[in-house]
Design a protein around this motif. Structure first.
Motif, PDB file in Angstrom:
ATOM      1  N   ASN A  56       0.819  -1.211   0.000  1.00  0.00           N
ATOM      2  CA  ASN A  56       0.000   0.000   0.000  1.00  0.00           C
ATOM      3  C   ASN A  56       0.854   1.263   0.000  1.00  0.00           C
ATOM      4  OD1 ASN A  56       0.811  -0.264   2.645  1.00  0.00           O
ATOM      5  ND2 ASN A  56      -1.217   0.020   3.527  1.00  0.00           N
ATOM      6  N   MET A  57       2.042   1.216   0.632  1.00  0.00           N
ATOM      7  CA  MET A  57       2.940   2.366   0.633  1.00  0.00           C
ATOM      8  C   MET A  57       3.467   2.603  -0.784  1.00  0.00           C
ATOM      9  SD  MET A  57       6.574   2.964   2.578  1.00  0.00           S
ATOM     10  CE  MET A  57       7.336   1.641   1.664  1.00  0.00           C
ATOM     11  N   ASN A  59       2.123   1.628  -3.610  1.00  0.00           N
ATOM     12  CA  ASN A  59       1.008   2.067  -4.451  1.00  0.00           C
ATOM     13  C   ASN A  59       0.679   3.537  -4.226  1.00  0.00           C
ATOM     14  OD1 ASN A  59       0.708  -0.441  -5.654  1.00  0.00           O
ATOM     15  ND2 ASN A  59      -0.788  -1.141  -4.142  1.00  0.00           N
ATOM     16  N   SER A  60       0.741   3.971  -2.972  1.00  0.00           N
ATOM     17  CA  SER A  60       0.470   5.368  -2.644  1.00  0.00           C
ATOM     18  C   SER A  60       1.508   6.283  -3.294  1.00  0.00           C
ATOM     19  CB  SER A  60       0.484   5.542  -1.118  1.00  0.00           C
ATOM     20  OG  SER A  60       0.397   6.891  -0.773  1.00  0.00           O
ATOM     21  N   TRP A  61       2.781   5.918  -3.191  1.00  0.00           N
ATOM     22  CA  TRP A  61       3.843   6.724  -3.821  1.00  0.00           C
ATOM     23  C   TRP A  61       3.676   6.738  -5.334  1.00  0.00           C
ATOM     24  CZ3 TRP A  61       8.802   4.747  -0.914  1.00  0.00           C
ATOM     25  CH2 TRP A  61       8.786   5.233   0.388  1.00  0.00           C
ATOM     26  N   ASN A  63       0.948   6.308  -7.124  1.00  0.00           N
ATOM     27  CA  ASN A  63      -0.211   7.141  -7.471  1.00  0.00           C
ATOM     28  C   ASN A  63       0.115   8.622  -7.353  1.00  0.00           C
ATOM     29  OD1 ASN A  63      -1.871   4.974  -8.057  1.00  0.00           O
ATOM     30  ND2 ASN A  63      -2.676   4.844  -5.976  1.00  0.00           N
ATOM     31  N   PHE A  64       0.830   9.001  -6.306  1.00  0.00           N
ATOM     32  CA  PHE A  64       1.237  10.392  -6.120  1.00  0.00           C
ATOM     33  C   PHE A  64       2.071  10.872  -7.308  1.00  0.00           C
ATOM     34  CE2 PHE A  64       4.589  13.331  -4.741  1.00  0.00           C
ATOM     35  CZ  PHE A  64       3.819  14.410  -4.342  1.00  0.00           C
ATOM     36  N   ASN A  67      -0.068  11.101 -10.518  1.00  0.00           N
ATOM     37  CA  ASN A  67      -0.942  12.276 -10.447  1.00  0.00           C
ATOM     38  C   ASN A  67      -0.171  13.576 -10.650  1.00  0.00           C
ATOM     39  OD1 ASN A  67      -3.256  10.768 -10.040  1.00  0.00           O
ATOM     40  ND2 ASN A  67      -3.113  10.867  -7.812  1.00  0.00           N
TER      41      ASN A  67
END
Length: 167
Positions: A56-57, A59-61, A63-64, A67
């Motif tokens: 999840n970490m 994936n979060s990076w 996505n950031f 974006n």
């Protein structure tokens, strides 16, 4: 860092990852694992540096970055990123001696240990982060933490007595 004996006919990649997944902290099912082989011995033993990161970490990076209009080809995990920056800028340092690299973050911090020019391990540092440092400094200076942060960022000098730092 792990050492794994890879028998002839066995898949090296699979053997290293299965061995790593049987050990903490790599045994968490939500981890993404990667490794770098640092040595292959004649007896079939492979030495590898293994890294685990929470899915999840990552994936979060990712996505950031997407974006923000970027297309990441790789994402470096905190401790490895700090070590890579250290190695890239170490110039004339003697990398054969042990080195501890302190990475102070906003909410968390960690120490990375390097020996003989190779990453060894990283450990979280409890309460050694920027928020805690600001709390401590602001309390001793008689300032609000937000004012202390603005001063450290060079945004304001209001309410700041430079001579107070001397005491």
């Amino acid at each position: 860092r792990i050492a794994v004996r890879v028998d002839k006919g066995r898949n090296e990649d699979e053997t290293i990852l299965q061995t790593a997944m049987s050990r903490s902290p790599f045994d968490d099912t939500d981890n993404v694992l990667d490794y770098e082989v640092v040595n292959r011995r004649e007896d079939g033993t492979v030495e590898a540096l293994v890294v685990a990161a929470k899915s999840n970490m990552l994936n979060s990076w990712a996505n950031f970055l997407v974006n923000a209009g970027l297309k990441p080809a790789a994402i470096d995990v905190d401790a490895f990123a700090v070590c890579n920056a250290f190695f890239a800028s170490s110039g004339g340092l003697e990398l054969d001696k042990p080195v501890a690299i302190f990475n102070m973050g906003e909410k968390k911090s960690h120490l990375s240990y390097v020996k003989d020019g190779v990453f060894q391990t990283a450990r979280n540092v409890q309460s050694g982060n920027l928020d805690n440092a600001l709390q401590l400094v602001s309390r001793h200076m008689g300032l609000e933490p937000s004012v202390c942060r603005s001063i450290l960022q060079g945004k304001t000098k209001a309410g700041f007595d430079a001579e107070a730092l001397q005491n």
